[in-house]
Scaffold this motif. Structure first.
Motif, PDB file in Angstrom:
ATOM      1  N   THR A  39       0.835  -1.197   0.000  1.00  0.00           N
ATOM      2  CA  THR A  39       0.000   0.000   0.000  1.00  0.00           C
ATOM      3  C   THR A  39       0.869   1.247   0.000  1.00  0.00           C
ATOM      4  O   THR A  39       1.855   1.328   0.746  1.00  0.00           O
ATOM      5  N   ALA A  40       0.515   2.197  -0.852  1.00  0.00           N
ATOM      6  CA  ALA A  40       1.178   3.503  -0.890  1.00  0.00           C
ATOM      7  C   ALA A  40       0.144   4.564  -0.541  1.00  0.00           C
ATOM      8  O   ALA A  40      -1.030   4.440  -0.910  1.00  0.00           O
ATOM      9  N   ASN A  41       0.571   5.620   0.165  1.00  0.00           N
ATOM     10  CA  ASN A  41      -0.387   6.652   0.532  1.00  0.00           C
ATOM     11  C   ASN A  41       0.239   8.035   0.583  1.00  0.00           C
ATOM     12  O   ASN A  41       1.457   8.183   0.749  1.00  0.00           O
ATOM     13  N   ASN A  52       3.962  10.823   3.280  1.00  0.00           N
ATOM     14  CA  ASN A  52       3.750   9.773   2.293  1.00  0.00           C
ATOM     15  C   ASN A  52       4.390   8.518   2.848  1.00  0.00           C
ATOM     16  O   ASN A  52       5.299   8.591   3.681  1.00  0.00           O
ATOM     17  N   GLY A  53       3.924   7.384   2.413  1.00  0.00           N
ATOM     18  CA  GLY A  53       4.477   6.162   2.974  1.00  0.00           C
ATOM     19  C   GLY A  53       4.123   4.928   2.178  1.00  0.00           C
ATOM     20  O   GLY A  53       3.291   4.950   1.279  1.00  0.00           O
ATOM     21  N   VAL A 131       2.960   5.350  -8.216  1.00  0.00           N
ATOM     22  CA  VAL A 131       1.600   5.337  -8.728  1.00  0.00           C
ATOM     23  C   VAL A 131       0.991   6.744  -8.711  1.00  0.00           C
ATOM     24  O   VAL A 131       0.070   7.047  -9.465  1.00  0.00           O
ATOM     25  N   PHE A 132       1.549   7.634  -7.863  1.00  0.00           N
ATOM     26  CA  PHE A 132       1.075   9.002  -7.778  1.00  0.00           C
ATOM     27  C   PHE A 132       1.852   9.956  -8.688  1.00  0.00           C
ATOM     28  O   PHE A 132       1.806  11.165  -8.510  1.00  0.00           O
ATOM     29  N   GLU A 158      -4.791   6.805  -1.367  1.00  0.00           N
ATOM     30  CA  GLU A 158      -4.230   5.487  -1.062  1.00  0.00           C
ATOM     31  C   GLU A 158      -4.357   4.580  -2.271  1.00  0.00           C
ATOM     32  O   GLU A 158      -5.367   4.590  -2.973  1.00  0.00           O
ATOM     33  N   HIS A 159      -3.310   3.811  -2.503  1.00  0.00           N
ATOM     34  CA  HIS A 159      -3.355   2.791  -3.548  1.00  0.00           C
ATOM     35  C   HIS A 159      -2.792   1.501  -2.981  1.00  0.00           C
ATOM     36  O   HIS A 159      -1.749   1.498  -2.329  1.00  0.00           O
ATOM     37  N   SER A 160      -3.516   0.416  -3.216  1.00  0.00           N
ATOM     38  CA  SER A 160      -3.036  -0.879  -2.737  1.00  0.00           C
ATOM     39  C   SER A 160      -3.134  -1.909  -3.850  1.00  0.00           C
ATOM     40  O   SER A 160      -3.923  -1.767  -4.796  1.00  0.00           O
ATOM     41  N   LEU A 161      -2.315  -2.942  -3.734  1.00  0.00           N
ATOM     42  CA  LEU A 161      -2.376  -4.080  -4.643  1.00  0.00           C
ATOM     43  C   LEU A 161      -2.244  -5.341  -3.801  1.00  0.00           C
ATOM     44  O   LEU A 161      -1.273  -5.498  -3.065  1.00  0.00           O
TER      45      LEU A 161
END
Length: 470
Positions: A39-41, A52-53, A131-132, A158-161
């Motif tokens: 997950t990226a946020n 960001n993390g 992704v951002f 937030e983006h997750s895979l």
């Protein structure tokens, strides 16, 4: 069986964990689910990025089934951070729990296959802060526009895979990669007296128009300059897609065929059975799920981490396909497992992780607003709770802006309300539906984001009391 290369940390691959768990198992049947998530946020406040993390987790679930004189028992144990050294403890715990459990009502043969499905040998997917790449610069431009207008932007992206690997002792080997993204944006005046919200769901952030979201919020803050007090009552109300999605998702989650057959839900037929085959909505209304819907793709096979009235761990790996829940206003299917389908005489229709609604409309929410003589325009609903399961009566609060519409124009901000409505009852009271569009639910976006629904015009939405919530 050959598996993908080990991860950079040297830990076992998901496939190795799954295969080793099956080797270790002494149960009569075993299902193993390995989930790898990254997950990226981004977070921002006062027109400035704050944090960001990145994070990553691994979760292993072992389902053990044990044959007994009274029937088949089953148990599920899930643990995070499992490696080859700790895997046996997880497998033994699952087996022991299954031996101590009573016979499982939903017991069915585990699904098998002759070989691994497509992509089984590939390593898990992963997201990253990249992704951002296009979203972040556009967000910076939105900050500048907000500053120029004397407004403040707050929010979260937030983006997750998640890569899910499913293996059974009967030879089934399946995998699915599920990307999911969301952005929530709040605009406020510097004195925090006015606030507006917007959100969007996405698979990869390439389609998020931050400029449009920011402009819409700026417009709503302007609408809020005039305050209007209204009493409780029934009002013609425009429900935007976000509000429609939250109500529809709750209905979807409670549409268990087993519960309906037991007489416990709005889908129960008086005297026994279910209401499948009855009209519950306006003509032309369709509600359905399809794991292959472009932009809303979800797992094409059943993934169950626990058994309930609407899902079964014995059905893990069951193929999923397009399923109509309501067709032309008629209730067509309810959520079933193989067991509950046989018990109720209905088709086997497990839950699919997306939900779509269409009622033939083509108008945008803005066009629907312009054709409103007098009514309310909502932003979203919040704190939705069930009051009566047999009518699916829900209560909750309006949030982040209720607007008065007069003569096709928004004329001011109205106080918030508590509402009391049944989403099932609303289906038969739709006066107008707009065009269907992807949207972000407000209440349930931590759990379900794959939706495409229209805005709806309800002629008599029940605002049961005035709320002091802001």
């Amino acid at each position: 069986m050959s598996t993908a290369n080990q991860t950079s940390s040297g830990s076992a691959t998901p496939q190795e964990l799954a295969e080793r768990a099956l080797e270790l198992s002494r149960a009569d049947g075993t299902v193993v689910l390995v989930d790898e998530n990254t997950t990226a946020n981004l977070r921002w406040a006062n027109n400035t990025l704050t944090t960001n993390g990145m994070s990553g987790t691994r979760r292993v679930t072992v389902v053990s089934t044990v044959n007994g004189a009274q029937g088949v028992s089953a148990a599920v144990v899930t643990k995070s951070g499992v490696d080859l050294g700790t895997l046996e403890d997880l497998v033994r715990a699952s087996e022991q729990a299954a031996r101590e459990a009573g016979p499982a009502e939903d017991a069915q043969p585990l699904l098998g296959a002759d070989g691994p499905g497509a992509g089984w040998d590939r390593g898990p997917g992963a997201t990253s802060i990249e992704v951002f790449g296009s979203f972040a610069p556009a967000l910076g431009e939105a900050f500048e526009a907000a500053k120029a207008a004397g407004q403040l932007l707050f929010g979260y992206a937030e983006h997750s895979l998640t890569s899910t690997f499913l293996a059974t002792s009967q030879g089934l080997r399946l995998r699915h990669d599920q990307p999911s993204g969301r952005v929530e944006l709040n605009a406020k005046t510097p004195d925090f007296a006015r606030s507006a919200w917007a959100g969007a769901q996405t698979r990869d952030f390439s389609d998020v128009d931050v400029t449009a979201l920011g402009a819409g919020l700026a417009q709503r803050l302007e609408w809020q300059k005039r305050k209007i007090d209204l009493p409780a009552g029934r009002y013609e109300t425009l429900l935007p897609p976000s509000a429609v999605a939250d109500l529809a998702i709750y209905q979807f989650w409670t549409s268990s065929a087993r519960d309906a057959a037991d007489g416990r839900t709005v889908f129960s037929k008086p005297g026994g059975g279910t209401r499948v085959g009855e009209r519950i909505g306006v003509p032309g209304l369709r509600i359905w799920s399809d794991p292959h819907t472009p932009g809303l793709e979800s797992a094409p096979f059943n993934i169950a981490y626990a058994s309930s009235s609407s899902q079964s761990v014995f059905d893990n790996g069951l193929p999923l396909s397009a399923t109509d829940w309501v067709r032309d206003g008629v209730l067509t299917n309810l959520l079933t497992t193989r067991h509950s389908a046989a018990a109720t005489g209905l088709a086997v229709t497990p839950q699919v992780d997306n939900l779509l609604i269409d009622a033939g409309g083509t108008a945008s929410l803005e066009e629907m607003t312009r054709s409103t003589d007098r009514g309310l325009l909502l932003t979203c609903l919040w704190y939705i709770r069930e009051v009566d399961p047999q009518t699916l009566l829900l209560t909750g609060l309006t949030r982040d802006g209720v607007y008065m519409v007069e003569g096709g124009e928004v004329t001011g901000l109205v106080n918030n309300f508590r509402f009391n409505e049944s989403p099932t009852d609303l289906l038969s009271r739709i006066a107008e539906a707009g065009r269907s569009e992807f949207c972000l639910p407000r209440e349930w976006n931590d759990y379900f984001t794959q939706v495409s629904v229209p805005a709806l015009r309800i002629p008599d939405f029940n605002m049961s009391s005035v709320s002091q919530a802001s």
